[in-house]
Design an enzyme around this catalytic site. Structure first.
Site, PDB file in Angstrom:
ATOM      1  N   LYS A  81     -16.306  -1.484   3.106  1.00 35.50           N
ATOM      2  CA  LYS A  81     -15.028  -1.641   2.412  1.00 35.50           C
ATOM      3  C   LYS A  81     -13.982  -0.701   3.025  1.00 35.50           C
ATOM      4  CE  LYS A  81     -16.802  -4.518  -0.609  1.00 35.50           C
ATOM      5  NZ  LYS A  81     -17.845  -5.030   0.269  1.00 35.50           N
ATOM      6  N   ASP A  82     -12.737  -1.058   2.785  1.00 35.23           N
ATOM      7  CA  ASP A  82     -11.605  -0.348   3.347  1.00 35.23           C
ATOM      8  C   ASP A  82     -11.555   1.112   2.906  1.00 35.23           C
ATOM      9  OD1 ASP A  82      -9.209   0.081   4.629  1.00 35.23           O
ATOM     10  OD2 ASP A  82      -7.996  -0.866   3.076  1.00 35.23           O
ATOM     11  N   LYS A  83     -10.935   1.955   3.726  1.00 35.21           N
ATOM     12  CA  LYS A  83     -10.744   3.349   3.339  1.00 35.21           C
ATOM     13  C   LYS A  83      -9.563   3.499   2.392  1.00 35.21           C
ATOM     14  CE  LYS A  83      -9.534   7.935   4.982  1.00 35.21           C
ATOM     15  NZ  LYS A  83      -9.279   8.847   6.107  1.00 35.21           N
TER      16      LYS A  83
ATOM     17  N   LYS B  13       0.809  -1.216   0.000  1.00 33.16           N
ATOM     18  CA  LYS B  13       0.000   0.000   0.000  1.00 33.16           C
ATOM     19  C   LYS B  13       0.843   1.267   0.000  1.00 33.16           C
ATOM     20  CE  LYS B  13      -4.562  -1.015   1.669  1.00 33.16           C
ATOM     21  NZ  LYS B  13      -5.605  -0.639   2.618  1.00 33.16           N
TER      22      LYS B  13
END
Length: 660
Positions: free
Chosen positions: A292-294, A120
């Site tokens: 859902k993820d940020k 990431k």
């Protein structure tokens, strides 16, 4: 409910993806190559990080406190302004955080040697596509609006798009986006008829969601006055699930508009809150299958009650980091958990593994899978893990619950939280501590308000002010803590094969594997229970280990019912090994750390070409794709590939080493 969140840490939250110079990025990567730090597997992990995500569980934000828009905006501003810019001090603070071994994550299933990679580095290196219950993967590939057989007041006609002049549209857009000091915009009705006024009213509301209109006489002329709904609370009625709009809704049209939400660097509930504000409705008329993820690009289906596709489509003109499309009308909302899972596209940059190592790792992921641990985000990011609070709740030790939530703690926290905790430790006065806390909607603020309302002798009621999902988060965290530890013991004791006494599912019912049938099962059939009153336990050593662990925590495994019904644990079963589906990978070379290594749905819609990559670049990246079922952590799949500790504590320490 599924979890797709990938936690990472940031030393300073980036303002944009491309605000770091190319030379700085290359310098960092060169430094990282010289600063390998070993872990239990004999290799290192480099993680370019973002600030600790407050979300600990997939369902912690599902309850919204209504009518606190100004307070919520203030909260967001405070959170954005209180960043830690010194990587060394941040790393020092994170020394008090958890590591994987603290929460029972200790084993791997593969035999390959691990390698390092940057996880990431950019949020666009992590893309999630939801998989519906019919197996269809959600994609944003169509901005068109469905056409009804019946004409409805809310559906703009062709005249809607031409009745307003370019100047009117400009002024209305500035009013809508609060870009000027005007409180209203007056549009003169040149050909004054009721039909013409109706079209103008419709045009303003359809093209500029968030604006309201009324008709006024001025000097003998008719004007349509447009104003911002938020500035006219008395006139702008907030619509609810039972009263979404006063206008009729065609009988032939399904009551719910389903659409695909494409979002960047926003979590699901934040996105829904933004949509609800622009549409002037409450968030509870939206439904979805999972959060859902940020820090990612995510694509998922959303449903909303009696809001037209036209109104939703117009939001694309004024929303940042969102796109809405693939509209359709249906007769049902969406339900949490009603999905097959999620498809992930992940880029690990600056990898150090050889081609053989990467092949071994990815073949193992595809053929064997990974241990289905609950990921680190389940347990919090501070020195007081959420499972400790959950354990105190189950023990009915409410003074301990209050103390764990409010007491001072070492590690990375907002400055105002530190002051609030210090005041609480000094005075035990909820009013005094609350004054130190400008952000009232956090768990600490909610508990203090409860103590102020119900008194120090009624902690149970005070704790009950915290939204239910947030309260249940704590006991679910404790269940996850027990499960992780027991699975590690199970794999250490019996390895990767089914043994007599293990549990497997027959439909929804758990049964023990008998000695005579053991050859009919593999490790992929084995499940283990989360502790509760409605589950059975393995018949081998691990069954006893469950009891011993709960006894050590002053809990009775045979009495998991709580006097408060919400905190009674029925338990559940969870597969111990997950084998991802649709696993694909490739190694690509690149020179510029800022360029994307694949195209998104939005890139394709906008006709952006595929990135041109060099055949012999300075750096290598592993691009991997896989699908996971609900309630499974992508973090744990990537952990198995890299053989790395995914905790914020470990990643921050490694990150600081190579930043030096």
């Amino acid at each position: 409910m599924e979890t797709v969140e990938m936690n990472s840490v940031s030393l300073k939250r980036p303002r944009s993806e491309d605000d770091v110079a190319n030379a700085d990025e290359i310098k960092r990567q060169k430094i990282s190559e010289k600063s390998k730090t070993g872990n239990d597997s004999g290799q290192s992990v480099e993680t370019v990080t973002d600030q600790p995500d407050k979300s600990l569980l997939e369902d912690t934000k599902n309850e919204i406190i209504p009518n606190e828009e100004s307070e919520e905006q203030e909260d967001e501003e405070l959170e954005d302004s209180d960043e830690d810019g010194d990587p060394e001090s941040f790393a020092d603070m994170m020394k008090h955080g958890l590591t994987e071994s603290d929460v029972g994550i200790t084993k791997f299933v593969s035999s390959h040697k691990g390698f390092s990679g940057i996880l990431k580095e950019r949020y666009s290196d992590f893309v999630v596509h939801e998989i519906g219950k019919d197996g269809r993967v959600s994609h944003l590939d169509d901005f068109s609006v469905p056409v009804d057989d019946e004409v409805n007041f809310e559906d703009p006609s062709e005249e809607t798009f031409t009745v307003l002049s370019d100047e009117d549209k400009q002024r209305l857009e500035e009013l809508q986006l609060l870009k000027n000091k005007e409180t209203s915009v007056a549009i003169e009705v040149i050909e004054d008829t009721k039909e013409k006024r109706t079209v103008i009213h419709q045009a303003v509301k359809s093209l500029f969601p968030g604006l309201e209109t009324k008709t006024e006489d001025r000097d003998g002329k008719k004007y349509i006055i447009a104003y911002h709904a938020a500035g006219k609370k008395a006139l702008a009625k907030v619509r609810t699930a039972t009263d979404p709009r006063k206008h009729s809704w065609p009988k032939s049209r399904g009551s719910y508009c389903h659409f695909v939400l494409y979002k960047e660097n926003k979590d699901t509930m934040d996105a829904i809150n933004v949509l609800s504000k622009f549409l002037r409705v409450k968030p509870n008329i939206f439904s979805y299958m999972g959060t859902k993820d940020k820090r990612a690009i995510t694509v998922q289906e959303i449903a909303v009650l009696r809001i037209t596709a036209q109104r939703l489509a117009h939001l694309n003109k004024c929303l940042m980091n969102f796109k809405l499309g693939n509209f359709s009308y249906k007769n049902h909302p969406l339900k949490l958990g009603e999905l097959q899972g999620n498809h992930f596209t992940v880029v690990l940059r600056n990898i150090t593994g050889t081609d053989d190592q990467i092949e071994q790792a990815m073949h193992s992921l595809r053929e064997i899978g990974f241990i289905n641990y609950y990921g680190m985000q389940r347990f919090g990011t501070t020195a007081v893990p959420t499972y400790q609070i959950g354990r105190a709740i189950l023990q009915n030790n409410w003074n301990e619950v209050m103390d764990l939530i409010l007491k001072p703690r070492p590690g990375a926290e907002k400055g105002y939280l530190v002051k609030c905790r210090e005041e609480w430790a000094k005075t035990k006065d909820p009013a005094a501590a609350l004054k130190k806390l400008p952000v009232k909607r956090c768990v600490e603020g909610q508990l203090l308000r409860g103590l102020l309302k119900y008194g120090m002798k009624n902690i149970i009621s005070a704790f009950g002010i915290i939204p239910r999902n947030n309260r249940l988060m704590y006991i679910h965290s404790y269940q996850s803590y027990v499960w992780n530890n027991m699975v590690s013991k199970r794999i250490e004791e019996y390895g990767l094969r089914a043994v007599p006494g293990d549990l497997t599912l027959k439909g929804a019912t758990a049964v023990h594997i008998e000695k005579g049938d053991v050859d009919n099962y593999t490790i992929h059939d084995v499940v283990m229970p989360l502790p509760g009153f409605d589950v059975i336990y393995p018949k081998h050593k691990i069954g006893e280990a469950y009891k011993e662990m709960l006894v050590a925590d002053n809990l009775d495994i045979n009495n998991m019912r709580h006097k408060i019904r919400d905190y009674s644990l029925s338990g559940a079963y969870r597969k111990i090994i997950i084998r991802p589906q649709n696993v694909n990978w490739e190694v690509v070379a690149y020179d510029d750390p800022r360029i994307p290594l694949f195209t998104t749905d939005l890139d394709k819609l906008e006709g952006k070409p595929l990135p041109v990559l060099p055949t012999d670049g300075k750096f290598r990246a592993l691009k991997m794709e896989f699908s996971l079922p609900p309630s499974t952590y992508a973090t744990m799949a990537i952990r198995e590939v890299l053989k790395m500790d995914t905790s914020i504590k470990n990643q921050t320490q490694l990150n600081t080493t190579w930043l030096r």
